[in-house]
Scaffold this motif. Structure first.
Motif, PDB file in Angstrom:
ATOM      1  N   ILE A 122       0.410  -1.837 -10.421  1.00 58.27           N
ATOM      2  CA  ILE A 122       1.428  -1.099  -9.671  1.00 58.27           C
ATOM      3  C   ILE A 122       1.330   0.409  -9.903  1.00 58.27           C
ATOM      4  O   ILE A 122       1.922   1.192  -9.146  1.00 58.27           O
ATOM      5  CB  ILE A 122       2.860  -1.591 -10.000  1.00 58.27           C
ATOM      6  N   ASN A 123       0.576   0.817 -10.919  1.00 63.64           N
ATOM      7  CA  ASN A 123       0.398   2.252 -11.152  1.00 63.64           C
ATOM      8  C   ASN A 123      -0.782   2.836 -10.385  1.00 63.64           C
ATOM      9  O   ASN A 123      -1.000   4.056 -10.414  1.00 63.64           O
ATOM     10  CB  ASN A 123       0.222   2.531 -12.649  1.00 63.64           C
ATOM     11  N   GLU A 124      -1.524   2.008  -9.677  1.00 65.79           N
ATOM     12  CA  GLU A 124      -2.634   2.508  -8.865  1.00 65.79           C
ATOM     13  C   GLU A 124      -2.090   3.397  -7.746  1.00 65.79           C
ATOM     14  O   GLU A 124      -1.117   3.033  -7.077  1.00 65.79           O
ATOM     15  CB  GLU A 124      -3.417   1.346  -8.258  1.00 65.79           C
ATOM     16  N   PRO A 125      -2.694   4.565  -7.515  1.00 68.25           N
ATOM     17  CA  PRO A 125      -2.180   5.462  -6.470  1.00 68.25           C
ATOM     18  C   PRO A 125      -2.516   4.959  -5.065  1.00 68.25           C
ATOM     19  O   PRO A 125      -3.572   4.365  -4.839  1.00 68.25           O
ATOM     20  CB  PRO A 125      -2.893   6.784  -6.763  1.00 68.25           C
ATOM     21  N   VAL A 126      -1.596   5.191  -4.143  1.00 67.50           N
ATOM     22  CA  VAL A 126      -1.828   4.864  -2.734  1.00 67.50           C
ATOM     23  C   VAL A 126      -1.466   6.082  -1.894  1.00 67.50           C
ATOM     24  O   VAL A 126      -0.671   6.941  -2.301  1.00 67.50           O
ATOM     25  CB  VAL A 126      -0.988   3.645  -2.281  1.00 67.50           C
ATOM     26  N   ASP A 127      -2.048   6.157  -0.715  1.00 66.03           N
ATOM     27  CA  ASP A 127      -1.819   7.281   0.192  1.00 66.03           C
ATOM     28  C   ASP A 127      -0.502   7.081   0.931  1.00 66.03           C
ATOM     29  O   ASP A 127      -0.294   6.039   1.570  1.00 66.03           O
ATOM     30  CB  ASP A 127      -2.986   7.358   1.179  1.00 66.03           C
ATOM     31  N   ILE A 128       0.398   8.065   0.851  1.00 62.74           N
ATOM     32  CA  ILE A 128       1.654   7.961   1.592  1.00 62.74           C
ATOM     33  C   ILE A 128       1.699   8.975   2.739  1.00 62.74           C
ATOM     34  O   ILE A 128       2.766   9.311   3.253  1.00 62.74           O
ATOM     35  CB  ILE A 128       2.878   8.136   0.669  1.00 62.74           C
ATOM     36  N   GLY A 129       0.542   9.420   3.149  1.00 63.19           N
ATOM     37  CA  GLY A 129       0.451  10.328   4.294  1.00 63.19           C
ATOM     38  C   GLY A 129       0.273  11.765   3.896  1.00 63.19           C
ATOM     39  O   GLY A 129      -0.738  12.388   4.210  1.00 63.19           O
ATOM     40  N   GLY A 226      -1.722  10.564   7.335  1.00 64.93           N
ATOM     41  CA  GLY A 226      -1.385   9.381   8.125  1.00 64.93           C
ATOM     42  C   GLY A 226       0.093   9.252   8.400  1.00 64.93           C
ATOM     43  O   GLY A 226       0.544   8.205   8.881  1.00 64.93           O
ATOM     44  N   ALA A 227       0.866  10.289   8.097  1.00 59.96           N
ATOM     45  CA  ALA A 227       2.318  10.218   8.275  1.00 59.96           C
ATOM     46  C   ALA A 227       2.766  11.068   9.452  1.00 59.96           C
ATOM     47  O   ALA A 227       2.323  12.207   9.615  1.00 59.96           O
ATOM     48  CB  ALA A 227       3.021  10.685   7.006  1.00 59.96           C
ATOM     49  N   ARG A 268      14.799  12.454   2.402  1.00 66.06           N
ATOM     50  CA  ARG A 268      13.680  12.632   1.472  1.00 66.06           C
ATOM     51  C   ARG A 268      12.347  12.549   2.205  1.00 66.06           C
ATOM     52  O   ARG A 268      12.196  11.802   3.175  1.00 66.06           O
ATOM     53  CB  ARG A 268      13.736  11.580   0.360  1.00 66.06           C
ATOM     54  N   ALA A 269      11.380  13.325   1.671  1.00 63.96           N
ATOM     55  CA  ALA A 269      10.040  13.366   2.261  1.00 63.96           C
ATOM     56  C   ALA A 269       8.987  12.802   1.320  1.00 63.96           C
ATOM     57  O   ALA A 269       7.788  12.911   1.601  1.00 63.96           O
ATOM     58  CB  ALA A 269       9.683  14.813   2.623  1.00 63.96           C
ATOM     59  N   ASP A 270       9.421  12.190   0.208  1.00 61.67           N
ATOM     60  CA  ASP A 270       8.466  11.742  -0.806  1.00 61.67           C
ATOM     61  C   ASP A 270       8.393  10.218  -0.945  1.00 61.67           C
ATOM     62  O   ASP A 270       7.842   9.715  -1.925  1.00 61.67           O
ATOM     63  CB  ASP A 270       8.838  12.339  -2.166  1.00 61.67           C
ATOM     64  N   LEU A 271       8.924   9.487   0.012  1.00 63.45           N
ATOM     65  CA  LEU A 271       8.914   8.025  -0.065  1.00 63.45           C
ATOM     66  C   LEU A 271       7.926   7.459   0.958  1.00 63.45           C
ATOM     67  O   LEU A 271       8.106   7.619   2.173  1.00 63.45           O
ATOM     68  CB  LEU A 271      10.315   7.461   0.192  1.00 63.45           C
ATOM     69  N   GLY A 272       6.892   6.796   0.445  1.00 68.77           N
ATOM     70  CA  GLY A 272       5.861   6.263   1.334  1.00 68.77           C
ATOM     71  C   GLY A 272       6.401   5.260   2.335  1.00 68.77           C
ATOM     72  O   GLY A 272       5.925   5.184   3.474  1.00 68.77           O
TER      73      GLY A 272
END
Length: 321
Positions: A122-129, A226-227, A268-272
């Motif tokens: 769960i700590n692996e990073p993912v792209d949120i845009g 991608g956002a 908020r702008a920081d939630l994938g």
């Protein structure tokens, strides 16, 4: 001389003598037969009743099959020996469609009870845009140890049942069937793929004691990578406002006293899960698990049912406007 020649010749009788003898012999027999027939005849010339003659007939009369107890035809009453099929009952009319028939709602129960066993994943990073963020988190808990991940599943199940009763099609991002996650980017994709008319991510906050109340998180205007939330900012705010009013009415809880300036809304702008959504979507923090007063509510099943009802009413109001 032969043996045949030693016999005396037989004397021949005339044909008339023979006929006379035959007739004489037959007359008594015929008379006797006529007398017997007369004795067995009824007044109309037919057979006399057996009781009157004292003699039973040697042939039994044909019997008529008795009707079946129900009065319906038996198998042998029908050509081919089969009972005709009864006509099928008319189909019952389908139940009236609910007010949300044809609507799709995606519910995202925050976190996963087993995330704690998969911290590396769960700590692996993912792209949120616009940036990257960890796949997921374990969530918070009350001071007594009631996990946020269990709370979110409970409220989500209650919400699902309420929405289905109103005819909505409901999809979960997960239902504790996964070992961890899903990651925040996948949670957004599930709602997008379902072409949801509304999506909601259910959470509870882990703020400082004394910070009380609920708040709804709305997507900010984000465009990059991608956002692109341009199309959903307005509808998501509308959804959030419907939820705030109904949540207050059903639960009696007040909007958060530590953000949102009493509106119960935060952007908020920081939630994938919001940045990558292409359908109207909000998060709700139903209360603060680290505050003892809020925790007392969050751990109460009756209050959780009220919370689910407030969410359902808000979603219905948004979808039926």
């Amino acid at each position: 001389m032969s043996y045949d020649e030693s016999q005396q010749p037989t004397r021949r009788r005339s044909g008339r003598s023979n006929l006379t003898v035959a007739v004489a012999a037959l007359v008594p027999t015929a008379v006797a037969g006529w007398l017997v027939w007369q004795g067995m005849s009824g007044p109309d010339g037919g057979p006399a009743a057996a009781s009157a003659a004292g003699v039973s007939s040697s042939a039994s009369p044909a019997t008529t099959p008795a009707p079946s107890p129900s009065g319906s035809a038996r198998d042998d009453d029908v050509p081919g020996g089969t009972t005709p099929a009864k006509p099928s009952a008319p189909a019952k009319p389908s139940a009236p469609a609910g007010p949300l028939a044809g609507k799709v709602v995606v519910i995202d129960p925050g976190h996963n009870p087993r995330n704690r066993d998969h911290t590396a994943e769960i700590n692996e990073p993912v792209d949120i845009g616009t940036t990257t963020k960890e796949c997921d988190t374990t969530g918070t808990s009350t001071n007594a140890g009631y996990p946020e991940a269990e709370f979110t599943l409970d409220v989500s199940h209650r919400l699902r049942d309420l929405l289905r009763k109103e005819g909505a099609t409901v999809t979960f991002t997960h239902d504790n069937e996964r070992p961890y996650g899903p990651c925040v980017d996948e949670r957004a994709r599930i709602g997008n793929k379902a072409k949801a008319d509304a999506a909601i991510s259910v959470h509870a906050d882990g703020s400082a004691p004394g910070n009380r109340g609920f708040h709804v998180i709305l997507p900010a205007q984000v465009k990059g990578g991608g956002a692109d939330t341009t199309a959903i900012v307005g509808p998501s705010r509308d959804l959030g406002e419907h939820i705030v009013g109904n949540f207050v009415r059903e639960t009696g809880s007040a909007p958060a006293n530590y953000l949102g300036e009493g509106t119960g809304l935060d952007v908020r702008a920081d939630l994938g899960g919001l940045n990558l959504s292409t359908v109207p979507k909000v998060f709700i923090e139903c209360g603060n698990m680290r505050d003892s007063s809020d925790a007392e509510l969050l751990t109460d099943p009756e209050w959780r049912q009220k919370a689910a009802q407030g969410l359902a009413d808000g979603i219905r109001g948004f979808l039926k406007k």
